[in-house]
Design a protein around this motif. Structure first.
Motif, short mmCIF file in Angstrom:
data_model
loop_
_atom_site.label_atom_id
_atom_site.label_comp_id
_atom_site.label_asym_id
_atom_site.label_seq_id
_atom_site.Cartn_x
_atom_site.Cartn_y
_atom_site.Cartn_z
N GLN A 22 82.65 47.14 28.78
CA GLN A 22 83.20 46.38 27.65
C GLN A 22 82.16 46.21 26.54
O GLN A 22 82.47 46.40 25.36
N ALA A 25 81.53 49.51 24.75
CA ALA A 25 82.65 49.84 23.87
C ALA A 25 82.60 49.01 22.59
O ALA A 25 82.79 49.54 21.49
N ARG A 26 82.35 47.71 22.72
CA ARG A 26 82.25 46.85 21.53
C ARG A 26 81.12 47.30 20.62
O ARG A 26 81.27 47.37 19.41
N VAL A 30 84.49 51.53 20.09
CA VAL A 30 85.47 52.38 20.76
C VAL A 30 86.34 51.54 21.69
O VAL A 30 85.99 50.42 22.05
N ASP A 31 87.46 52.10 22.08
CA ASP A 31 88.40 51.41 22.95
C ASP A 31 87.86 51.32 24.38
O ASP A 31 87.50 52.34 24.97
N PRO A 32 87.78 50.11 24.94
CA PRO A 32 87.29 49.96 26.32
C PRO A 32 88.12 50.74 27.33
O PRO A 32 87.56 51.35 28.25
N THR A 34 89.75 53.53 26.93
CA THR A 34 89.38 54.94 26.83
C THR A 34 88.03 55.19 27.49
O THR A 34 87.84 56.19 28.18
N THR A 35 87.11 54.26 27.32
CA THR A 35 85.80 54.39 27.93
C THR A 35 85.91 54.41 29.45
O THR A 35 85.31 55.25 30.12
N GLU A 49 89.19 59.92 20.27
CA GLU A 49 88.39 58.80 20.77
C GLU A 49 87.68 59.15 22.08
O GLU A 49 86.53 58.78 22.29
N VAL A 53 83.67 58.92 22.88
CA VAL A 53 83.13 58.18 24.02
C VAL A 53 82.24 59.07 24.88
O VAL A 53 81.13 58.69 25.26
#
Length: 79
Positions: A22, A25-26, A30-32, A34-35, A49, A53
């Motif tokens: 998290q 990603a922040r 990027v989207d958590p 997706t990570t 995305e 990542v």
């Protein structure tokens, strides 16, 4: 970068830094979800995305274009 990381190595790298998925990603915008999917192998990181990542995690070589760069490539040049 010495080499491409596997998913396990990327997870260990995050843990070594004391970062959660998290937080990573922040930090990178990027989207958590997706990570997590890239780290789990559900997304290969080929486009969009997921590509961003995977590159940020060191799981693949590649470039990350800014949104402005991508928009400029789509526009036709007037002569």
């Amino acid at each position: 970068m010495p080499g491409i990381r596997t998913a396990a190595q990327a997870k260990a790298w995050l843990e070594h830094q004391g970062k959660s998925v998290q937080a990573f990603a922040r930090e990178h915008g990027v989207d958590p979800a997706t990570t997590y999917q890239v780290l789990a192998g559900r997304k290969k990181g080929r486009r969009g995305e997921a590509h961003k990542v995977a590159v940020l995690l060191g799981m693949k070589e590649g470039i990350i274009l800014s949104e402005a760069d991508g928009q400029n490539n789509d526009q036709e040049v007037d002569s």
